[in-house]
Design a protein around this motif. Sequence first.
Motif, mmCIF file in Angstrom:
data_model
loop_
_atom_site.group_PDB
_atom_site.id
_atom_site.type_symbol
_atom_site.label_atom_id
_atom_site.label_comp_id
_atom_site.label_asym_id
_atom_site.label_seq_id
_atom_site.Cartn_x
_atom_site.Cartn_y
_atom_site.Cartn_z
ATOM 1 N N HIS A 124 30.579 42.956 52.053
ATOM 2 C CA HIS A 124 30.304 44.319 51.586
ATOM 3 C C HIS A 124 29.644 45.189 52.646
ATOM 4 C CE1 HIS A 124 26.214 43.012 51.239
ATOM 5 N NE2 HIS A 124 26.505 42.165 50.281
ATOM 6 N N LYS B 243 45.506 45.665 48.762
ATOM 7 C CA LYS B 243 44.767 44.947 47.716
ATOM 8 C C LYS B 243 44.920 43.447 47.870
ATOM 9 C CE LYS B 243 48.310 45.185 44.134
ATOM 10 N NZ LYS B 243 48.714 43.796 44.230
ATOM 11 N N ASP B 244 46.087 42.993 48.327
ATOM 12 C CA ASP B 244 46.287 41.558 48.526
ATOM 13 C C ASP B 244 45.308 41.024 49.569
ATOM 14 O OD1 ASP B 244 48.371 41.505 46.685
ATOM 15 O OD2 ASP B 244 49.881 41.874 48.215
ATOM 16 N N TYR B 245 45.117 41.766 50.634
ATOM 17 C CA TYR B 245 44.174 41.362 51.674
ATOM 18 C C TYR B 245 42.737 41.402 51.125
ATOM 19 C CZ TYR B 245 41.365 41.626 55.932
ATOM 20 O OH TYR B 245 40.429 41.394 56.892
ATOM 21 N N LEU B 246 42.374 42.509 50.508
ATOM 22 C CA LEU B 246 40.999 42.686 50.037
ATOM 23 C C LEU B 246 40.604 41.669 48.973
ATOM 24 C CD1 LEU B 246 40.903 46.567 49.826
ATOM 25 C CD2 LEU B 246 39.753 45.116 51.507
ATOM 26 N N PHE B 247 41.465 41.508 47.973
ATOM 27 C CA PHE B 247 41.106 40.642 46.859
ATOM 28 C C PHE B 247 41.520 39.193 47.086
ATOM 29 C CE2 PHE B 247 41.481 44.912 44.884
ATOM 30 C CZ PHE B 247 40.131 45.083 44.652
ATOM 31 N N GLY B 248 42.604 38.980 47.794
ATOM 32 C CA GLY B 248 43.050 37.615 48.081
ATOM 33 C C GLY B 248 42.082 36.857 48.961
ATOM 34 N N ASP C 157 38.766 37.806 49.186
ATOM 35 C CA ASP C 157 37.419 38.160 48.708
ATOM 36 C C ASP C 157 36.639 38.978 49.733
ATOM 37 O OD1 ASP C 157 37.679 36.871 46.215
ATOM 38 O OD2 ASP C 157 37.173 34.946 47.123
ATOM 39 N N PHE D 289 35.671 42.148 49.783
ATOM 40 C CA PHE D 289 34.568 42.974 49.283
ATOM 41 C C PHE D 289 33.325 42.145 48.979
ATOM 42 C CE2 PHE D 289 37.769 46.244 47.797
ATOM 43 C CZ PHE D 289 37.396 47.176 48.741
ATOM 44 N N SER D 290 33.518 41.039 48.261
ATOM 45 C CA SER D 290 32.353 40.264 47.852
ATOM 46 C C SER D 290 31.694 39.536 49.017
ATOM 47 C CB SER D 290 32.721 39.273 46.744
ATOM 48 O OG SER D 290 33.709 38.376 47.193
#
Length: 146
Positions: free
Chosen positions: A82, A69-74, A76, A78-79
């Motif tokens: 995508h 999650k740190d990689y994905l959200f830190g 961005d 996904f955004s």
Amino acid sequence: MLISRAYARKLGLIINRDLENRLDVEFADGSSDWTSGVVHDVAWRVGGRTVRCDFQVLDDPCVDVILSKDYLFGLDVFSENHESFFDTELNEKLYQLCNIRLIGRYSPALNVAEEQYLEDVISPDAFGPEMMQRELARRDRLVANY
């Protein structure tokens, strides 16, 4: 960050199998498994960004790579990328992708912090100012200890 043993081999990555690199991980359904080692300093690219990462190696996950999650959200991821992700039919093995946590690698202080967090998050004032301050203080203590 997890990578399947088969995919690590396919990419030609060197798996460090020393005992100190093996971790006990727990899945959302309560089951657990040991990683078989780690691959260090992997250049991982999604979209136009390359990041150097360590991946724990899991022998038989339901997908080739599980990103943190740190990689994905830190970053961005996904955004901004995508189109790099796709849906897959995982059925009963979907639990392997959600809420994976380390078991027993850190001191008992981490377990206490986790228990306090779980108590706080279900309290009636879970997102009030006092609870937010408690969470920030808890994070500061953990960072200072590790």
